[in-house]
Design a protein around this motif. Structure first.
Motif, PDB file in Angstrom:
ATOM      1  N   GLU A 152     -22.204  -7.168 -32.760  1.00  0.00           N
ATOM      2  CA  GLU A 152     -23.398  -6.519 -32.617  1.00  0.00           C
ATOM      3  C   GLU A 152     -23.941  -5.592 -33.892  1.00  0.00           C
ATOM      4  O   GLU A 152     -25.002  -5.375 -33.967  1.00  0.00           O
ATOM      5  CB  GLU A 152     -23.435  -5.723 -31.164  1.00  0.00           C
ATOM      6  CG  GLU A 152     -23.517  -6.435 -30.133  1.00  0.00           C
ATOM      7  CD  GLU A 152     -23.462  -5.709 -28.704  1.00  0.00           C
ATOM      8  OE1 GLU A 152     -23.049  -4.451 -28.894  1.00  0.00           O
ATOM      9  OE2 GLU A 152     -23.479  -6.078 -27.744  1.00  0.00           O
ATOM     10  N   GLN A 153     -22.951  -5.143 -34.475  1.00  0.00           N
ATOM     11  CA  GLN A 153     -23.052  -3.919 -35.487  1.00  0.00           C
ATOM     12  C   GLN A 153     -23.067  -4.600 -36.856  1.00  0.00           C
ATOM     13  O   GLN A 153     -23.354  -3.855 -37.991  1.00  0.00           O
ATOM     14  CB  GLN A 153     -21.830  -2.737 -35.347  1.00  0.00           C
ATOM     15  CG  GLN A 153     -21.908  -1.956 -34.226  1.00  0.00           C
ATOM     16  CD  GLN A 153     -20.803  -1.089 -33.901  1.00  0.00           C
ATOM     17  OE1 GLN A 153     -19.935  -0.851 -34.669  1.00  0.00           O
ATOM     18  NE2 GLN A 153     -20.568  -0.418 -32.838  1.00  0.00           N
ATOM     19  N   THR A 154     -22.516  -5.739 -36.945  1.00  0.00           N
ATOM     20  CA  THR A 154     -22.305  -6.204 -38.214  1.00  0.00           C
ATOM     21  C   THR A 154     -23.293  -7.204 -38.796  1.00  0.00           C
ATOM     22  O   THR A 154     -23.509  -8.192 -37.992  1.00  0.00           O
ATOM     23  CB  THR A 154     -20.950  -7.212 -38.448  1.00  0.00           C
ATOM     24  OG1 THR A 154     -19.905  -6.382 -38.091  1.00  0.00           O
ATOM     25  CG2 THR A 154     -20.683  -7.533 -39.907  1.00  0.00           C
ATOM     26  N   PRO A 155     -24.277  -7.006 -39.898  1.00  0.00           N
ATOM     27  CA  PRO A 155     -25.268  -7.933 -40.133  1.00  0.00           C
ATOM     28  C   PRO A 155     -24.825  -9.216 -40.512  1.00  0.00           C
ATOM     29  O   PRO A 155     -23.716  -9.364 -41.288  1.00  0.00           O
ATOM     30  CB  PRO A 155     -25.895  -7.290 -41.574  1.00  0.00           C
ATOM     31  CG  PRO A 155     -25.490  -5.628 -41.140  1.00  0.00           C
ATOM     32  CD  PRO A 155     -24.042  -5.822 -40.565  1.00  0.00           C
ATOM     33  N   ILE A 169     -21.589 -10.817 -43.371  1.00  0.00           N
ATOM     34  CA  ILE A 169     -20.336 -11.707 -42.822  1.00  0.00           C
ATOM     35  C   ILE A 169     -20.630 -12.928 -43.504  1.00  0.00           C
ATOM     36  O   ILE A 169     -19.650 -13.391 -44.348  1.00  0.00           O
ATOM     37  CB  ILE A 169     -20.904 -12.151 -41.294  1.00  0.00           C
ATOM     38  CG1 ILE A 169     -20.341 -11.047 -40.298  1.00  0.00           C
ATOM     39  CG2 ILE A 169     -19.763 -13.468 -41.335  1.00  0.00           C
ATOM     40  CD1 ILE A 169     -20.658 -11.356 -38.924  1.00  0.00           C
ATOM     41  N   ARG A 170     -21.956 -13.470 -44.154  1.00  0.00           N
ATOM     42  CA  ARG A 170     -21.919 -14.579 -45.279  1.00  0.00           C
ATOM     43  C   ARG A 170     -21.290 -14.136 -46.495  1.00  0.00           C
ATOM     44  O   ARG A 170     -20.618 -15.010 -47.228  1.00  0.00           O
ATOM     45  CB  ARG A 170     -23.559 -14.836 -45.135  1.00  0.00           C
ATOM     46  CG  ARG A 170     -23.851 -15.829 -44.146  1.00  0.00           C
ATOM     47  CD  ARG A 170     -25.124 -16.311 -44.604  1.00  0.00           C
ATOM     48  NE  ARG A 170     -26.263 -15.095 -44.636  1.00  0.00           N
ATOM     49  CZ  ARG A 170     -26.968 -14.877 -43.494  1.00  0.00           C
ATOM     50  NH1 ARG A 170     -26.687 -15.517 -42.238  1.00  0.00           N
ATOM     51  NH2 ARG A 170     -27.958 -13.906 -43.485  1.00  0.00           N
ATOM     52  N   ARG A 171     -21.487 -12.792 -47.028  1.00  0.00           N
ATOM     53  CA  ARG A 171     -21.157 -12.409 -48.110  1.00  0.00           C
ATOM     54  C   ARG A 171     -19.605 -12.328 -48.000  1.00  0.00           C
ATOM     55  O   ARG A 171     -18.801 -12.735 -49.291  1.00  0.00           O
ATOM     56  CB  ARG A 171     -21.719 -11.149 -48.613  1.00  0.00           C
ATOM     57  CG  ARG A 171     -21.192 -10.707 -50.224  1.00  0.00           C
ATOM     58  CD  ARG A 171     -22.026  -9.223 -50.389  1.00  0.00           C
ATOM     59  NE  ARG A 171     -21.465  -8.817 -51.424  1.00  0.00           N
ATOM     60  CZ  ARG A 171     -21.340  -9.162 -52.882  1.00  0.00           C
ATOM     61  NH1 ARG A 171     -22.068 -10.431 -53.250  1.00  0.00           N
ATOM     62  NH2 ARG A 171     -21.128  -8.432 -53.809  1.00  0.00           N
ATOM     63  N   SER A 172     -19.037 -11.826 -47.061  1.00  0.00           N
ATOM     64  CA  SER A 172     -17.604 -11.740 -46.937  1.00  0.00           C
ATOM     65  C   SER A 172     -16.821 -12.857 -47.088  1.00  0.00           C
ATOM     66  O   SER A 172     -15.841 -13.020 -47.576  1.00  0.00           O
ATOM     67  CB  SER A 172     -17.174 -11.032 -45.760  1.00  0.00           C
ATOM     68  OG  SER A 172     -17.680  -9.678 -45.670  1.00  0.00           O
ATOM     69  N   ILE A 173     -17.495 -14.043 -46.488  1.00  0.00           N
ATOM     70  CA  ILE A 173     -16.839 -15.303 -46.616  1.00  0.00           C
ATOM     71  C   ILE A 173     -17.113 -15.805 -48.082  1.00  0.00           C
ATOM     72  O   ILE A 173     -16.104 -16.541 -48.665  1.00  0.00           O
ATOM     73  CB  ILE A 173     -17.796 -16.205 -45.593  1.00  0.00           C
ATOM     74  CG1 ILE A 173     -17.481 -16.024 -44.103  1.00  0.00           C
ATOM     75  CG2 ILE A 173     -17.435 -17.808 -45.880  1.00  0.00           C
ATOM     76  CD1 ILE A 173     -18.316 -16.728 -43.179  1.00  0.00           C
ATOM     77  N   LEU A 230     -13.049 -10.995 -34.968  1.00  0.00           N
ATOM     78  CA  LEU A 230     -14.140 -11.337 -35.063  1.00  0.00           C
ATOM     79  C   LEU A 230     -14.970 -11.600 -33.775  1.00  0.00           C
ATOM     80  O   LEU A 230     -16.322 -11.813 -33.763  1.00  0.00           O
ATOM     81  CB  LEU A 230     -14.390 -12.851 -35.946  1.00  0.00           C
ATOM     82  CG  LEU A 230     -13.648 -12.536 -37.570  1.00  0.00           C
ATOM     83  CD1 LEU A 230     -13.849 -13.975 -38.076  1.00  0.00           C
ATOM     84  CD2 LEU A 230     -14.741 -11.418 -38.120  1.00  0.00           C
ATOM     85  N   GLY A 231     -14.020 -11.845 -32.864  1.00  0.00           N
ATOM     86  CA  GLY A 231     -14.839 -12.040 -31.544  1.00  0.00           C
ATOM     87  C   GLY A 231     -15.050 -10.987 -30.522  1.00  0.00           C
ATOM     88  O   GLY A 231     -15.805 -10.768 -29.468  1.00  0.00           O
TER      89      GLY A 231
END
Length: 82
Positions: free
Chosen positions: A56-59, A63-67, A49-50
């Motif tokens: 830069e490429q991931t909206p 990320i919120r939905r994946s969590i 994730l770092g």
């Protein structure tokens, strides 16, 4: 001068709130994510994730939905309570 003092107090309150939230976010990450993604986001079982390219490429919504719902068919579990 009274307006300035009020603004300064309000600013310090907001700043302390953000600092507290950042501390909580770090602890949430360490408690729930670091086991797979690494303490510094370097990766492991989970993606790194770092990595600047990933960030830069991931909206943010991805990320919120994946969590929230996890990654069905993959090892990423859901953390709907976060």
């Amino acid at each position: 001068m009274n307006t300035f003092r009020s603004f300064a107090v309000l600013f310090l309150l907001v700043l302390s709130t953000f600092t507290c939230l950042a501390d909580k976010g770090e602890q949430l990450y360490l408690d729930n994510c670091a086991i797979c993604h690494g303490r510094q986001g370097q990766g492991g079982v989970g993606i790194p994730l770092g990595l600047e390219a990933f960030l830069e490429q991931t909206p943010d919504e991805y990320i919120r939905r994946s969590i929230r719902v996890g990654r069905p068919g993959r090892i990423m579990p859901s953390f709907y309570r976060l």
